[in-house]
Motif scaffolding. Structure first.
Motif, mmCIF file in Angstrom:
data_model
loop_
_atom_site.group_PDB
_atom_site.id
_atom_site.type_symbol
_atom_site.label_atom_id
_atom_site.label_comp_id
_atom_site.label_asym_id
_atom_site.label_seq_id
_atom_site.Cartn_x
_atom_site.Cartn_y
_atom_site.Cartn_z
ATOM 1 N N ASP A 290 57.542 78.086 -1.248
ATOM 2 C CA ASP A 290 58.429 77.067 -1.793
ATOM 3 C C ASP A 290 59.189 76.437 -0.626
ATOM 4 O O ASP A 290 59.471 77.098 0.370
ATOM 5 N N VAL A 291 59.512 75.150 -0.763
ATOM 6 C CA VAL A 291 60.223 74.447 0.308
ATOM 7 C C VAL A 291 61.497 75.184 0.701
ATOM 8 O O VAL A 291 61.862 75.257 1.879
ATOM 9 N N THR A 292 62.167 75.751 -0.254
ATOM 10 C CA THR A 292 63.437 76.442 0.038
ATOM 11 C C THR A 292 63.218 77.694 0.885
ATOM 12 O O THR A 292 64.168 78.204 1.485
ATOM 13 N N LEU A 347 54.391 69.937 3.671
ATOM 14 C CA LEU A 347 53.963 71.105 2.910
ATOM 15 C C LEU A 347 53.172 70.756 1.652
ATOM 16 O O LEU A 347 52.104 71.352 1.411
ATOM 17 N N PRO A 348 53.595 69.803 0.801
ATOM 18 C CA PRO A 348 52.794 69.473 -0.382
ATOM 19 C C PRO A 348 51.380 69.002 -0.027
ATOM 20 O O PRO A 348 50.394 69.395 -0.671
ATOM 21 N N THR A 349 51.274 68.165 1.003
ATOM 22 C CA THR A 349 49.959 67.695 1.446
ATOM 23 C C THR A 349 49.127 68.838 1.991
ATOM 24 O O THR A 349 47.921 68.938 1.726
ATOM 25 N N LEU A 350 49.767 69.705 2.760
ATOM 26 C CA LEU A 350 49.068 70.867 3.309
ATOM 27 C C LEU A 350 48.480 71.735 2.207
ATOM 28 O O LEU A 350 47.341 72.211 2.303
ATOM 29 N N LYS A 351 49.251 71.942 1.162
ATOM 30 C CA LYS A 351 48.771 72.779 0.054
ATOM 31 C C LYS A 351 47.513 72.177 -0.570
ATOM 32 O O LYS A 351 46.560 72.894 -0.892
ATOM 33 N N THR A 402 48.081 75.693 15.735
ATOM 34 C CA THR A 402 47.442 76.410 14.633
ATOM 35 C C THR A 402 48.507 76.817 13.626
ATOM 36 O O THR A 402 49.707 76.623 13.835
ATOM 37 N N VAL A 403 48.054 77.439 12.549
ATOM 38 C CA VAL A 403 48.983 77.907 11.527
ATOM 39 C C VAL A 403 49.965 78.929 12.088
ATOM 40 O O VAL A 403 51.091 79.076 11.579
ATOM 41 N N LEU A 404 49.590 79.626 13.158
ATOM 42 C CA LEU A 404 50.508 80.587 13.775
ATOM 43 C C LEU A 404 51.697 79.877 14.395
ATOM 44 O O LEU A 404 52.824 80.382 14.347
ATOM 45 N N ASP A 405 51.463 78.700 14.967
ATOM 46 C CA ASP A 405 52.573 77.916 15.517
ATOM 47 C C ASP A 405 53.473 77.397 14.398
ATOM 48 O O ASP A 405 54.700 77.333 14.556
ATOM 49 N N LEU A 406 52.864 77.030 13.287
ATOM 50 C CA LEU A 406 53.658 76.583 12.136
ATOM 51 C C LEU A 406 54.614 77.686 11.690
ATOM 52 O O LEU A 406 55.818 77.451 11.522
#
Length: 428
Positions: A290-292, A347-351, A402-406
């Protein structure tokens, strides 16, 4: 592209000599193999070259211990090549190819690879994955001018080598998702033609995993073609981004630590397969955020980061390389705040993109198991703690988003590591 001739067909081994002459003329050849590959196709390869009027010398690594792609092995091959004007013909797969590729490049000579298994995508790739002073890295060098593969040989390859190739191929799912992430952030744009070159054959291989498990010629051919296509994509980009993401960085950590099982090094594809399942899991976790929840603890200061890297890598040379890489991508202050806002907005686009790009992890896992790949660290003589350690190090060793940096930049890296505990229930 560097590769001018690619011949993949039944009986191709008989055409080594004529193909060599087509590419290089009647230059001398240095056949490079190890004890295993020499037994599989050494006589046929040498005989074909000799029948074409090529003078052949040989450089043979022992079968045990297996050759390792480092500066010492490269120097051995380079010294042998320097004895005359020979063109290298390497009979083998990942390690032998990387050694020969780099040695030939240091002498500014083209070379030819005769593949013995559909085990890696490095046959056709630009650059060689080698360890220099203990630090795993991809060194710049040209891809082979000629790639030849006999499908009879490929289908008879050891089951674990076929499985290793399948694992390396399936890694393109998570590597692709990492590239999507970097593209959305504006860090490294996706090149559409290169994307299709990798991702389209990937999906064909995934659909034919049962045939690959049963050594069916069609499936094995598709696997080799997909691995070759990944290599060609890397040639075009002069970068391994199209085929390598966080899952490969996990593998690099284990390679630097010489992970072994039953006294033998764990294959690249097997380490990558375990890494792929870990990264797929982290993307699934991200899709449920969740964004929160994206406002994690502040990231480290650079001094804290530096100390963490020095503690992680006891080898001074390796630590210095990691410090250089990590410093180049380290964000703090306003730059970090801007990155966090961008990530949260994405985040919504990523999902949505995760749901399209990645197969359900259970289905991907089942396909890997059917072909014979490990999917859990315990399958490659590692623990969950070893996996967490490799994931930690993976985020330190390459300036590739990569996702690890995220997770790191959102201050959620510890949470990501903790989430890997869920893999403990998926050992079988």
């Amino acid at each position: 592209m560097d590769t001018k001739i690619s011949l993949v067909q039944r009986g191709a081994l008989k055409k080594v000599g004529s193909t060599f002459v087509e590419a290089f003329g009647h230059t001398n050849a240095l056949l490079i193999a190890d004890g295993n590959t020499l037994r599989i196709g050494g006589f046929a390869t040498a005989r074909s070259l000799q029948k074409a009027g090529i003078e052949v010398r040989q450089f043979i690594f022992p079968a045990h211990p297996q050759p390792y792609a480092d500066e010492h092995s490269i120097a051995q091959v380079r010294l042998s090549l320097e004895m005359d004007n020979s063109i290298a013909v390497v009979l083998g797969s990942g390690t032998l190819n990387d050694i020969t590729k780099r040695a030939s490049s240091e002498l500014d000579r083209p070379y030819m690879v005769v593949a013995t298994a559909p085990s890696v995508d490095g046959y056709t790739s630009y650059g060689a994955a080698v360890s220099i002073k203990g630090f795993k890295q991809t060194l710049s060098c040209a891809a082979p001018m000629v790639v030849l593969a006999d499908t009879d040989i490929l289908c008879e390859a050891p089951a674990e080598m076929i499985a290793s190739g399948y694992g390396d191929c399936m890694a393109k799912y998570t590597a692709g998702m990492d590239w999507i992430l970097a593209d959305l952030l504006g860090v490294q744009p996706i090149r559409d033609d290169v994307w299709e070159m990798v991702q389209k054959p990937l999906r064909l291989v995934y659909a034919h995993h049962k045939g690959i498990a049963n050594r069916q010629r069609e499936g094995i051919g598709l696997l080799f073609d997909a691995l070759s296509a990944s290599g060609f994509a890397m040639q075009i980009m002069h970068d391994s981004r199209p085929a390598s993401g966080a899952e490969h960085l996990i593998s690099h950590i284990w390679e630097m630590e010489h992970l072994s099982k039953d006294g033998l090094p764990v294959s690249h594809g097997f380490k990558v397969a375990v890494g792929t399942m870990a990264i797929a899991h982290l993307y699934e976790e991200l899709a449920m955020l969740d964004v929160t929840e994206c406002y994690g603890k502040p990231t480290q200061s650079w001094e804290e980061r530096k100390q963490a890297i020095l503690s992680f890598f006891p080898n001074k040379t390796v630590a210095e390389e990691a410090l250089s890489v990590s410093k180049a991508k380290f964000l703090e202050g306003k730059a970090l705040q801007a990155r966090r806002k961008a990530l949260i907005a994405l985040l919504p686009t990523l999902k949505e993109r995760i749901s399209v790009q990645l197969p359900p992890s259970k289905e991907l896992r089942d396909s890997l198991i059917e072909v014979g790949c490990p999917v859990h660290p315990s399958h490659i003589n590692a623990t969950l703690e070893d996996l967490k350690r490799a994931v930690t190090g993976a985020q330190m060793i390459r300036n590739r988003y990569t996702v690890l940096d995220l997770y790191y930049e959102l201050g959620l890296f510890d949470r990501a590591l903790q989430s890997l505990e869920a893999l403990s229930g998926r050992v079988g």
